[in-house]
Design a protein around this motif. Structure first.
Motif, PDB file in Angstrom:
ATOM      1  N   GLN A  66     -11.317   0.017  -7.623  1.00 19.21           N
ATOM      2  CA  GLN A  66     -10.750  -1.331  -7.788  1.00 19.21           C
ATOM      3  C   GLN A  66     -11.590  -2.205  -8.711  1.00 19.21           C
ATOM      4  O   GLN A  66     -11.114  -3.220  -9.206  1.00 19.21           O
ATOM      5  CB  GLN A  66     -10.629  -2.031  -6.421  1.00 19.21           C
ATOM      6  CG  GLN A  66      -9.626  -1.363  -5.500  1.00 19.21           C
ATOM      7  CD  GLN A  66      -9.513  -2.128  -4.203  1.00 19.21           C
ATOM      8  OE1 GLN A  66     -10.272  -1.885  -3.280  1.00 19.21           O
ATOM      9  NE2 GLN A  66      -8.574  -3.059  -4.144  1.00 19.21           N
ATOM     10  N   CYS A 109      -3.811  -5.784  -0.297  1.00 22.29           N
ATOM     11  CA  CYS A 109      -4.800  -5.122  -1.151  1.00 22.29           C
ATOM     12  C   CYS A 109      -5.240  -6.097  -2.234  1.00 22.29           C
ATOM     13  O   CYS A 109      -4.396  -6.786  -2.816  1.00 22.29           O
ATOM     14  CB  CYS A 109      -4.163  -3.884  -1.779  1.00 22.29           C
ATOM     15  SG  CYS A 109      -5.260  -2.961  -2.864  1.00 22.29           S
ATOM     16  N   LEU A 110      -6.545  -6.154  -2.491  1.00 24.90           N
ATOM     17  CA  LEU A 110      -7.041  -7.060  -3.538  1.00 24.90           C
ATOM     18  C   LEU A 110      -6.483  -6.695  -4.906  1.00 24.90           C
ATOM     19  O   LEU A 110      -6.444  -7.528  -5.799  1.00 24.90           O
ATOM     20  CB  LEU A 110      -8.577  -7.040  -3.577  1.00 24.90           C
ATOM     21  CG  LEU A 110      -9.289  -7.668  -2.368  1.00 24.90           C
ATOM     22  CD1 LEU A 110     -10.797  -7.539  -2.525  1.00 24.90           C
ATOM     23  CD2 LEU A 110      -8.891  -9.129  -2.202  1.00 24.90           C
ATOM     24  N   HIS A 151      -7.212   3.056   4.168  1.00 26.53           N
ATOM     25  CA  HIS A 151      -6.679   2.370   2.984  1.00 26.53           C
ATOM     26  C   HIS A 151      -7.657   2.519   1.808  1.00 26.53           C
ATOM     27  O   HIS A 151      -7.254   2.863   0.691  1.00 26.53           O
ATOM     28  CB  HIS A 151      -6.442   0.894   3.341  1.00 26.53           C
ATOM     29  CG  HIS A 151      -6.047   0.018   2.198  1.00 26.53           C
ATOM     30  ND1 HIS A 151      -4.857  -0.689   2.182  1.00 26.53           N
ATOM     31  CD2 HIS A 151      -6.676  -0.304   1.037  1.00 26.53           C
ATOM     32  CE1 HIS A 151      -4.775  -1.378   1.044  1.00 26.53           C
ATOM     33  NE2 HIS A 151      -5.876  -1.167   0.337  1.00 26.53           N
ATOM     34  N   GLU A 152      -8.949   2.284   2.067  1.00 24.57           N
ATOM     35  CA  GLU A 152      -9.949   2.358   0.992  1.00 24.57           C
ATOM     36  C   GLU A 152     -10.167   3.800   0.544  1.00 24.57           C
ATOM     37  O   GLU A 152     -10.388   4.065  -0.639  1.00 24.57           O
ATOM     38  CB  GLU A 152     -11.277   1.732   1.436  1.00 24.57           C
ATOM     39  CG  GLU A 152     -11.194   0.275   1.883  1.00 24.57           C
ATOM     40  CD  GLU A 152     -10.474  -0.653   0.930  1.00 24.57           C
ATOM     41  OE1 GLU A 152     -10.455  -0.372  -0.291  1.00 24.57           O
ATOM     42  OE2 GLU A 152      -9.901  -1.654   1.392  1.00 24.57           O
ATOM     43  N   HIS A 155      -7.746   4.740  -2.007  1.00 21.89           N
ATOM     44  CA  HIS A 155      -8.126   4.288  -3.355  1.00 21.89           C
ATOM     45  C   HIS A 155      -8.992   5.340  -4.060  1.00 21.89           C
ATOM     46  O   HIS A 155      -8.892   5.522  -5.265  1.00 21.89           O
ATOM     47  CB  HIS A 155      -8.929   2.983  -3.286  1.00 21.89           C
ATOM     48  CG  HIS A 155      -8.090   1.746  -3.166  1.00 21.89           C
ATOM     49  ND1 HIS A 155      -7.166   1.374  -4.124  1.00 21.89           N
ATOM     50  CD2 HIS A 155      -8.054   0.774  -2.217  1.00 21.89           C
ATOM     51  CE1 HIS A 155      -6.611   0.216  -3.761  1.00 21.89           C
ATOM     52  NE2 HIS A 155      -7.119  -0.161  -2.605  1.00 21.89           N
TER      53      HIS A 155
HETATM   54 NI    NI Z   1      -6.631  -1.841  -1.507  1.00 23.57          NI
END
Ligand code: NI
Length: 189
Positions: A66, A109-110, A151-152, A155
């Protein structure tokens, strides 16, 4: 023996996040990540900046892709309001087992701001990883920490939470409203 190295990051918002966030549609979010061979000071510096970026952006989790870095690092802090609780730092995380219970909860999510949608995930996981001192750990997590870690970890594999959303109609609506393209969704399964 190495002494414990504390990563001291104040849980506060900075005027500017040290690392730049990448948003859905950016290919860096879909690229594979590399395992970290050695947890050294440069990795700890990156972890520190990831934490500062997460706190500054009001996130409870952040993965290296991210911020455009293809390394297997993620940071999580579901207890961001409590200055005394250390955040979680997971390096080279591997899920060893999943619990049987499946839970549905809303995620955000960012990298996809203002989009919140329901995602099904196992309620409990057991994860092996290295901490910020390079020490191997194996821990069980459930509820919110388990969800954020999954979730991470997605990524780290180029997967976004919208790839796991069942309600296509709600997803299309939420993404379009925020100017994201549904064509950037890559459904899992
Ligand atoms: Ni996220």
């Amino acid at each position: 023996m190495a002494t414990a190295t504390k990563i001291l990051v104040e849980k506060k918002k900075l005027d500017k996040a040290p690392l730049e966030l990448h948003y859905m549609g950016d290919r860096v979010l879909r690229q594979p990540t590399k395992r970290i061979a050695r947890v050294d000071n440069s990795i700890r510096q990156l972890v520190k900046e990831m934490l500062q970026t997460m706190y500054t952006s009001d996130g409870i989790g952040l993965a290296a892709p991210q911020v455009g870095i293809h390394k297997q690092i993620l940071v999580v802090d579901v207890d961001w309001e409590n200055a005394a609780t250390p955040p979680l730092v997971l390096i080279n995380p591997v899920i060893k087992s999943f619990g049987k219970e499946i839970a549905v909860a809303q995620e955000g999510c960012l990298s996809i701001p203002n989009v919140f949608l329901d995602v099904k995930r196992p309620e409990e996981i057991e994860v092996s990883y290295k901490d910020e001192n390079g020490r191997p750990q194996t821990r069980r997590f459930n509820d919110l920490p388990a969800r954020v870690i999954q979730h991470e970890m997605d990524h780290l594999n180029g997967v976004l939470f919208v790839d796991r959303v069942d309600n296509q109609l709600a997803m299309t609506e939420a993404l379009s409203k925020e100017g994201f393209s549904v064509r950037d969704v890559k459904p899992v399964r």
